[in-house]
Design a protein around this motif. Structure first.
Motif, short mmCIF file in Angstrom:
data_model
loop_
_atom_site.label_atom_id
_atom_site.label_comp_id
_atom_site.label_asym_id
_atom_site.label_seq_id
_atom_site.Cartn_x
_atom_site.Cartn_y
_atom_site.Cartn_z
N ARG A 138 27.83 -2.07 -27.87
CA ARG A 138 27.59 -1.10 -26.80
C ARG A 138 26.32 -0.28 -27.04
O ARG A 138 25.61 0.07 -26.11
CB ARG A 138 28.80 -0.16 -26.70
N VAL A 139 26.04 0.02 -28.29
CA VAL A 139 24.88 0.87 -28.60
C VAL A 139 23.62 0.05 -28.87
O VAL A 139 22.55 0.34 -28.35
CB VAL A 139 25.20 1.79 -29.80
N PHE A 140 23.74 -1.00 -29.69
CA PHE A 140 22.55 -1.74 -30.13
C PHE A 140 22.28 -3.01 -29.33
O PHE A 140 21.14 -3.44 -29.26
CB PHE A 140 22.68 -2.10 -31.61
N GLY A 141 23.32 -3.61 -28.79
CA GLY A 141 23.14 -4.89 -28.09
C GLY A 141 23.24 -6.05 -29.07
O GLY A 141 22.81 -5.97 -30.22
N ALA A 142 23.81 -7.15 -28.59
CA ALA A 142 24.06 -8.31 -29.45
C ALA A 142 22.77 -8.92 -29.97
O ALA A 142 22.67 -9.28 -31.15
CB ALA A 142 24.87 -9.35 -28.69
N SER A 143 21.76 -9.03 -29.13
CA SER A 143 20.51 -9.67 -29.57
C SER A 143 19.83 -8.87 -30.67
O SER A 143 19.28 -9.44 -31.63
CB SER A 143 19.56 -9.86 -28.38
N ASN A 144 19.87 -7.55 -30.59
CA ASN A 144 19.27 -6.72 -31.64
C ASN A 144 20.05 -6.84 -32.94
O ASN A 144 19.45 -6.86 -34.03
CB ASN A 144 19.20 -5.26 -31.20
N ILE A 145 21.38 -6.91 -32.84
CA ILE A 145 22.20 -7.05 -34.06
C ILE A 145 21.89 -8.38 -34.73
O ILE A 145 21.69 -8.45 -35.95
CB ILE A 145 23.70 -6.93 -33.71
N ILE A 146 21.85 -9.46 -33.94
CA ILE A 146 21.57 -10.79 -34.49
C ILE A 146 20.18 -10.83 -35.11
O ILE A 146 19.99 -11.34 -36.22
CB ILE A 146 21.72 -11.86 -33.39
N LYS A 147 19.22 -10.26 -34.42
CA LYS A 147 17.84 -10.27 -34.93
C LYS A 147 17.74 -9.51 -36.24
O LYS A 147 17.10 -9.97 -37.20
CB LYS A 147 16.92 -9.65 -33.88
N LEU A 148 18.39 -8.36 -36.32
CA LEU A 148 18.35 -7.56 -37.54
C LEU A 148 19.00 -8.30 -38.70
O LEU A 148 18.46 -8.33 -39.81
CB LEU A 148 19.06 -6.22 -37.31
#
Length: 196
Positions: A78-88
């Motif tokens: 909800r806060v970071f988004g799935a694509s940002n989490i995966i990229k990180l």
């Protein structure tokens, strides 16, 4: 032996595939006398389940968002988004990924509770509490030092008064204990000399 994954909306079912050099047919039966291996049911990770996508064998999210903790991914997503989490996670070495996920979930929780300040607001609140407690501790320590000082002064005053009173006091003996005459015979002789 390899496994192919057949997906259903809720489950991934792995079934064995045998590769033979002579046949390419998918209708291979196990050798005689052996029973076929049982089908393994694999559950997708919480992230893939929420995103409604296929959970691959080397899913980067699976080790950190198990199917038993869907809320963990929901909050971070909800806060970071799935694509940002995966990229990180892909950019980090595996030894640091668990800490990164914990930090993201904590930050997401703080951001949901306090949309303006997020984690910084929680840190400021805790720093304020620490400052208040340090001030109370300093006040209590000052009171302890003050009480010790008063106690020392009181003991010194009592000792000074006791030392001043001792020289002025004369030992007081009762009259009965004063023995001017050793016996009654000497007493008569003294009286005779006084009257003559």
């Amino acid at each position: 032996m390899e496994f192919s994954v057949k997906t259903t909306p809720a489950l991934n079912i792995a079934t064995p595939i045998s590769h033979s050099s002579s046949t390419t047919s998918s209708d291979s039966s196990p050798p005689s006398g052996q029973s076929p291996p049982p089908a393994v049911v694999l559950s997708p990770c919480a992230a893939c389940k929420i995103l409604r996508r296929r959970c691959v064998e080397k899913c980067v999210l699976a080790p950190y968002f198990p199917p038993t903790e869907p809320l963990k991914f929901t909050i971070a997503h909800r806060v970071f988004g799935a694509s940002n989490i995966i990229k990180l996670l892909q950019e980090l070495p595996e030894s640091h990924r668990a800490d990164a996920v914990s930090s993201m979930v904590y930050e997401a929780n703080a951001r949901i509770r306090d949309p303006i300040y997020g984690c910084a607001g929680a840190i400021c609140h805790l720093q304020k509490q620490v400052s208040e407690l340090q001030a109370e501790l300093a006040k209590a320590q000052a009171e302890i030092v003050n009480m010790q000082y008063q106690q020392t002064n009181l003991v010194a005053l009592i000792c000074m008064e006791m030392s001043q009173q001792q020289p002025q006091e004369i030992p007081h003996q009762p009259i009965e204990s004063l023995n001017f005459f050793s016996d009654d015979a000497n007493l008569g002789a003294v009286w005779e000399t006084l009257w003559t």
